[in-house]
Design an enzyme around this catalytic site. Structure first.
Site, short mmCIF file in Angstrom:
data_model
loop_
_atom_site.label_atom_id
_atom_site.label_comp_id
_atom_site.label_asym_id
_atom_site.label_seq_id
_atom_site.Cartn_x
_atom_site.Cartn_y
_atom_site.Cartn_z
N ASP A 75 2.43 37.22 -32.27
CA ASP A 75 1.09 37.77 -32.46
C ASP A 75 0.46 38.33 -31.19
O ASP A 75 -0.51 39.06 -31.26
CB ASP A 75 0.16 36.73 -33.11
CG ASP A 75 0.06 35.45 -32.29
OD1 ASP A 75 0.64 35.38 -31.19
OD2 ASP A 75 -0.59 34.50 -32.76
N TYR A 275 -0.82 25.88 -31.32
CA TYR A 275 0.46 25.35 -30.87
C TYR A 275 0.25 23.89 -30.51
O TYR A 275 -0.69 23.56 -29.77
CB TYR A 275 0.96 26.08 -29.63
CG TYR A 275 1.39 27.50 -29.89
CD1 TYR A 275 2.66 27.76 -30.41
CD2 TYR A 275 0.56 28.57 -29.62
CE1 TYR A 275 3.08 29.07 -30.65
CE2 TYR A 275 0.97 29.88 -29.85
CZ TYR A 275 2.23 30.12 -30.37
OH TYR A 275 2.63 31.40 -30.60
N PRO A 358 7.25 30.74 -27.32
CA PRO A 358 6.27 31.75 -27.74
C PRO A 358 4.92 31.63 -27.04
O PRO A 358 4.10 32.53 -27.11
CB PRO A 358 6.13 31.47 -29.24
CG PRO A 358 6.48 30.04 -29.41
CD PRO A 358 7.47 29.72 -28.34
#
Lengths: 645, 645
Positions: A75, A275, A358
């Protein structure tokens, strides 16, 4: 945007006139193509969109899934990526829809009560003036949609062929006597109707953008090497109610006992990605073995957030993964020592050649930069402008960039995770919050994607004349600045001229002499570029083409646009183009003196001598040269370009 | 953009979930509709796009032509119109594609050789800070395309019914006992298949946007009155080669003997529009009688441009017209003295009620502002939020605006034309160039579309408290300024919150007290608006609806966003919404102190007392009130709004 050059056309100018190839587009993959792209992720779509600009290149892109991605995993869209989106014409659309990362906030355990978190810092996300565009967050699927629209609007009306599984490929091993299409690829159809049917495609080049488990990588004998990970993380996109006040900021929270979370607000004002640091894994244990559910992830986040509450109403997407940084030893099918002495035919890009965590928000960005680097090179070779040896620079440049990412990611992931640190030996001191903040600021240019610097090569010069333009660093991406267009007084960003059309650009920054005088260095270099047989403009531009079709020469004057007329400019800077010989009025710019944004000051350009800044089709600066560098210009281009017939 | 409030959805968030009405859309016009719009020009499409935002309103738009316009006549898009485009979500697309009018240049006869023209002046086109957006030029057809896309993406998937000729209409003359659909309209189909077939539509309201020869106007007995013209002008969009140096600037050229031309550069970098003064017409002569060809127009332009050359390569479009300023005595089907004592049922907008010369670039803009004014009013009445008497304000407000345009246009057209001046009596002195330039600057706000000021009425208050916010003038359009959003630190334009969704907005500008204290005027007014039974927020918002669904309350604090938390804001400014009760974080803003753009200074807001700025759904300021004006707020809204059930 320029259009109507060869006659007025009604309708949306972003939709190109369809080529003959567009009309022949069918359900089956073609038997032969110039470029076969495997995989419709960010890397695959970037190069597909880039190649679709050329009606003379036959491109095919295949994807294992049944249709376009609707729910993405990545994203983060770095500033540098937004600059590339501008080159493809959809930067504003992303800006409108995306979340903007403006500040990052840091929370940690309260010294007076370690069970609670308190805000410990805030930093601006992107330093002032680093880029014209913001750092944003947008569902990967919506980025795909933008590229797919680009491709559909292109001359060839390029669309992916879905439901094709890559099986294998074979490259004719000798270029001596090789056929025009030396790579043979076999695909298996996966759709409901033709499941199992094998299609064979012969291609000049193949680009594997088929992800971490890349079949193309396997076929060329590449392997990912690097760290295995022993820290599990959960990630979830949720709609939730919380009293945590910074839920709409990118926020890193490090609790005393419950681990860490990273909050990434998402587009639309309500969705948020979280996260969450999960359990440490045993040596050689995979995360799948832990049977982590989304409820575990939510509960872990709730523990970190105390005393704040998190009431998750809907989980749009979630996953668990282990951190791991791995990279492939080569990004093409040549030996790294080039001992096979032939140019590459097969490439890999994106996750196929590097994987990483990520949380630095880099994966999608680096993948797109990979294939943006490769796209123009393939186009230039296929169109006969450059020698195939140019293609070797792809693996060299992007493998170095990927290695930097891996190193950065490893360090960052380590910093973020106390427990990870502890696991790495147990005797490391706990990293304190201020160090993380300092690291974050220090590496801001890295995460913005603007720190990449290509090493000297056939397409990237040495920085011998860097002092002429300190702000345009050779090997880095062209750093845009505001200018005023001379012919119509339009305020604009100079970088917006760098559209993704495969052209090189030469910016001539004027010297101290009056730019209207023929004795000025500016006019003199224009005369040379336009008329001298050795000039690269003359040498590489086909006779029947517009003079700016291969090398696009533009100028930036020192004067205000009120003190000079277009009529005083040399013909090279107001060229006649197209079937009517209409004049292109968009080649000359002036500083934005009214707003105090003088590009000569901002980019530290030598006002006495001026300079020439050579920019590659992927927006990287290849050379900074003196305006009178008559020999350096042709010798640079001659190393990889082919004279036009 | 806000989305995902009621759950995560994949795909483009600009494409609304289709309503039941969308699925019932067919080839034939429906038998009954809430609003029937006649004509797919700028006025018709603006109101159609506006109404398409409401799934509960049945709208039908019919057009005489076979399909969408491909080649437009109007092209000027004023700053004010760009502000409206932003409200519809397509401003960036227009910015990318359009020509930007940055400066206007003036040329006149050289004093030393009257047969030649020389540059006599240049002025900035739009004064600094007047609007967030540029003045641009774009083919009317492309503006239509943007609206059509809005409509297609709306819940009802509204599409025009083409090939329908308006025949006549009939309004039931008494509202006493009138049917739900008191207007009956007859249409004749013009398409190849069903030519001549008559369709009858019963509508609650009809809006005639059917141009200068409006059938709807005729049907309600309206007539255009005003000047007849006796000066012919030619206009042509051409691709041409010229050595005239200002061909990419908006340029007014007044030659000594050969008349005047106006150059309007067009989108795409090559096309240019040229208005050319042609022959004077005899009394009662029409331009058609002159048999003017495009060659005449080109030749006239060439004579004016001397010593410069103009080599026309392609004519994309051309026309000749006579100047004339005419206006209809009423813009609805009521008597102007309201002696019939009933609210209107039929309206006319755009060229149907006013015609003028195109050279001031106002026609398309004023037409769109007409129907943007009407759209929200019709929606509010149809949705039961407002009494039908509200609809009377349309004719009152827009007829005054049109009359101003007519007066301005007459004066401007006169100034532009020596010969026209001379013809008006012969004894007027020739207007010199500096006077034209002075007039142009003086009327910059008028041509930018920002000078419109609605008079006090039921929906536009008196300026009794104007001193609290000198820069938000009651009756004028809300003048945006930069702010930082508190919850996520996003720099944005405050005006971008004014989307075209039919909602009123109340901006609370904080007083000097700490905004986190309950004793501050800001918190106090929030408590009142949220809880008091007399509060308009309580009174007009249906119980089952989100608290901001009718009146959208937002606040601007005086502090930096670094000194205050969202958690300290009252619930009204972080409301729970939708099926999950998710928090809307986009209600509170802070000044952009870092960039020195403090909205309190820019708009002259009383820092001690703060104030309340009430903004209509069409972006016009209805009221400036003290934060403690407990009685003024309900009494203002009670005059036209209906309490929710």
């Amino acid at each position: 945007m320029q259009f109507h050059l060869n006659g007025f056309h009604v309708g949306d100018p972003a939709i190109a006139k369809p080529s003959a190839r567009a009309r022949s587009y069918g359900d089956a993959v073609p038997d032969t193509v110039d470029v076969l792209i495997v995989g419709c992720g960010p890397a695959g779509l970037t190069i597909a969109a880039q190649l679709s600009a050329f009606p003379d290149i036959a491109t095919c892109i295949v994807e294992q899934k049944d249709g376009p991605l609707s729910l993405g995993q990545a994203d983060g869209v770095a500033c540098r990526t937004m600059e590339m989106f501008e080159a493809f014409g959809f930067r504003e659309r992303v800006e409108r829809e995306a979340y903007w990362v403006n500040e990052t906030r840091f929370w940690s355990a309260d010294d007076s009560d370690r069970s609670r978190i308190v805000r410990s810092g805030r930093v601006q996300d992107v330093e002032d003036g680093l880029s014209d565009f913001p750092h944003v967050i947008l569902n990967q699927a919506r980025v795909h949609d933008q590229y797919l629209r680009c491709m559909e609007n292109s001359p060839n009306r390029l669309k992916p062929h879905y439901a094709r599984r890559f099986l294998d490929l074979d490259v004719e091993r000798s270029d001596e006597g090789a056929s025009a299409y030396p790579v043979t690829v076999r695909l298996e159809r996966a759709g409901p109707e033709r499941r199992g049917q094998i299609e064979t495609v012969k291609a000049r080049y193949v680009v594997g953008c088929d992800g971490a488990r890349s079949g193309v990588r396997r076929a060329i004998g590449g392997t990912l090497a690097g760290d295995s990970a022993n820290q599990a993380w959960g990630v979830m996109d949720v709609l939730a109610v919380t009293d945590f006040p910074d839920v709409r900021f990118k926020t890193l929270i490090r609790s005393a006992e419950e681990g860490n979370i990273l909050i990434i607000p998402r587009e639309g004002g309500y969705l948020v990605r979280i996260y969450v640091e999960m359990d440490k894994l045993a040596e050689n244990e995979r995360v799948a073995a832990r049977n982590i559910t989304v409820d575990h992830v939510i509960a872990a986040a709730q523990r970190v957030l105390k005393p704040y509450t998190l009431d998750v109403k809907e989980v749009a997407w979630w996953s668990v993964y282990e951190i791991g940084q791995r990279i492939c030893d080569k990004f093409d099918d040549c030996a790294n020592d080039q001992s096979d002495g032939r140019p590459p035919r097969v490439f890999i890009a994106g996750d196929a050649c590097h994987t990483h965590s990520p949380k630095a928000g880099q994966g999608m960005n680096v993948s797109m930069q990979d294939s943006f680097n490769l796209g123009w090179k393939l186009a230039a070779v296929l169109r006969g402008h450059c020698a195939p040896s140019l293609l070797r620079t792809y693996s060299a440049e992007r493998r170095a960039a990927a290695q930097e990412l891996i190193d950065f990611d490893r360090e960052w992931a380590g910093l973020l995770s106390n427990s990870h640190q502890a696991a790495q030996g147990g005797n490391k001191p706990e990293v304190d919050q201020s160090e993380i903040q300092r690291y974050f600021v220090q590496h801001g240019r890295y995460t913005a994607g603007t720190a990449t610097r290509y090493k000297p090569s056939m397409i990237c010069g040495r920085a011998d004349h860097q002092h002429l333009a300190g702000g345009f660093e050779v090997g880095t991406r062209f750093h845009s600045a505001p200018v005023i267009r001379l012919a119509d007084g339009k305020p604009q960003r100079l970088g917006d001229t760098l559209v993704a059309d495969g052209r090189w650009r030469i910016f001539l920054f004027a010297d101290e002499a009056d730019a209207t005088l023929q004795c000025s260095r500016l006019q003199s270099v224009c005369a040379y570029l336009e008329s001298d047989p050795a000039s690269p403009v003359r040498r590489y531009t086909p006779a029947a083409s517009d003079i700016d079709s291969v090398l696009d020469v533009r100028a930036v004057l020192q004067q205000s646009h009120h003190t000079i007329d277009m009529s005083a400019m040399p013909d090279l800077l107001k060229p006649s183009k197209g079937r009517y010989g209409l004049i292109d009025y968009e080649k000359v710019f002036c500083p934005d003196l009214k707003n105090g944004a003088d590009i000569f000051d901002m980019r530290h350009i030598d006002r006495e001598k001026g300079c020439m800044v050579v920019v590659r089709p992927d927006q990287y600066i290849a050379q900074v040269l003196p305006l009178d560098a008559r020999d350096d210009v042709p010798s640079f281009f001659d190393a990889f370009m082919i004279a036009a017939a």
